[in-house]
Design a protein around this motif. Sequence first.
Motif, PDB file in Angstrom:
ATOM      1  N   ASP A  75       0.825  -1.209   0.000  1.00 46.20           N
ATOM      2  CA  ASP A  75       0.000   0.000   0.000  1.00 46.20           C
ATOM      3  C   ASP A  75       0.859   1.258   0.000  1.00 46.20           C
ATOM      4  O   ASP A  75       0.549   2.233  -0.699  1.00 46.20           O
ATOM      5  CB  ASP A  75      -0.930   0.018   1.226  1.00 46.20           C
ATOM      6  CG  ASP A  75      -2.033  -1.012   1.107  1.00 46.20           C
ATOM      7  OD1 ASP A  75      -2.234  -1.519  -0.016  1.00 46.20           O
ATOM      8  OD2 ASP A  75      -2.681  -1.313   2.120  1.00 46.20           O
ATOM      9  N   LYS A  76       1.938   1.228   0.777  1.00 47.12           N
ATOM     10  CA  LYS A  76       2.802   2.401   0.843  1.00 47.12           C
ATOM     11  C   LYS A  76       3.515   2.638  -0.487  1.00 47.12           C
ATOM     12  O   LYS A  76       3.658   3.784  -0.925  1.00 47.12           O
ATOM     13  CB  LYS A  76       3.842   2.250   1.964  1.00 47.12           C
ATOM     14  CG  LYS A  76       4.686   3.508   2.130  1.00 47.12           C
ATOM     15  CD  LYS A  76       5.727   3.352   3.202  1.00 47.12           C
ATOM     16  CE  LYS A  76       6.614   4.587   3.246  1.00 47.12           C
ATOM     17  NZ  LYS A  76       7.699   4.460   4.234  1.00 47.12           N
ATOM     18  N   ALA A 231      -0.800   5.822   4.717  1.00 49.69           N
ATOM     19  CA  ALA A 231      -0.220   4.513   4.390  1.00 49.69           C
ATOM     20  C   ALA A 231       1.063   4.283   5.183  1.00 49.69           C
ATOM     21  O   ALA A 231       1.336   3.170   5.648  1.00 49.69           O
ATOM     22  CB  ALA A 231       0.065   4.428   2.892  1.00 49.69           C
TER      23      ALA A 231
END
Length: 469
Positions: A75-76, A231
């Motif tokens: 996600d990051k 995130a």
Amino acid sequence: MEKQVLQSQKQKLIDDLELFRKNYTDKIKHTSIQEDNFGALYVLGNFYSLAVDNFPELDKAYKDLQEKHSHINNDKEIASEIAYDKVQKILSDAGIKINYTYYENPNPKGFDRSECTTVIDGHKFNMADIHYHKYNVTGSIAALNVLISSYEYYKKSNDSVKEYLKLQEKLNSNKFADRLTSIITKRKMKELEKNNNIVTQFKVLQNNISLIQKAKNDILESKEYQTLLKATETQDNIEKLRKAERENLKKVLNEKATSVLALAYVKLYQDNFELLRMSSVGAQEKLLKLTTQDAEYYSKAAIEKVGKNVDYWLSVENVASQLHQQWREGRKNPDGTYEPRWKKVKDNAFIETVLATKNLPANIKVVDGEVQLDIANTSFDDLCLDYQIENFEAAQIALEVAKIKYTRAEAGKVGKIIHDEWLERNGWAKGSDLDVEFEELIFSEKVKDLIQYEIAKDVVKQEVRTDLI
């Protein structure tokens, strides 16, 4: 005849030492040397391979931990890529470009280096402390912060810049001054720019400071950057949990491995004590010298950790042995034998020895290639490591508690410490009838915990230096 016996003892010691090295010493490596999966735990001089060999579930626990958190960066990374594209557009609109170049040094003794520069109006600003690379949004913000702080610093602290600003102020405040004064002032300013690179940098920053500050604010306020922050926060929280799990696993691995090594060392010591005690330097010192001779640095450190405290480990072994015997007594038959308790063996060294033996004793059997041991009809000394270890670790806690010298009235405190530590070591008991506070245990279970303390207390009273026996 005595000479033959002595020669036989010497040969046994040599054989035992060889097995000790093969099964234990050679398994102790530093992570950076071993380069195995446990490298990520970052522990100097660990005993991981030694622990994992005898307790495969620890290996599985580590792999499960890796798998559990294998996707935490996804996600990051996606948010970083989207935010990076947004940042590039903001910087482009402001006429700012950040370049990052990596130089690989062809000289094997040299160092690789990297260079980060920010370009405004064709002028380069070197960013010595910025570690910037693709998708590194924080690097972009840091570069803009450097430009802003450099502008403020030059303005307040650099003498040439101060002089330049005075001339600039003079020129701006004398708009209707004579032409000659203006020409002279501008010429001085040009000379300062020409002769002083900092003045040139300051002029570029001065002309673009509003754009730089706006670019920074636009980045910080963009929804893409805010998404990236969330995130990152999520990732950081997961990393904290992961770190806690990793630290706990590291603790278990080190404790198990130290116990494994100590058990093997104590057995080596006891089995060869008669010969070792004939040494002029003493049994302990002689064995420590033999086991550390030519050992790798980290292996040597691990052995010394155990060998220099062999008296303590002998006391632990004494308590552990009595704990096992106490358990066996509950299964004793009228004929002196014990009600069998067959258990699967995990100790690789033990398994290897059994599979190489033709005539197995009655307390060992092989079923479908699986080695099983009747632990009830086996003395502590003859148990495999994986069934010695629980009593050995329980003995360590019992000895700690025994040395504090609690009173009878404090039996509840003693029982709580021993029971809590047992629950910590035995995860399988979670959720069972035993997973309660000591005071809530049934009487027979309380007695099991308190007996450990009583046995350890007696051993503490009787402790003597083994090299003086």
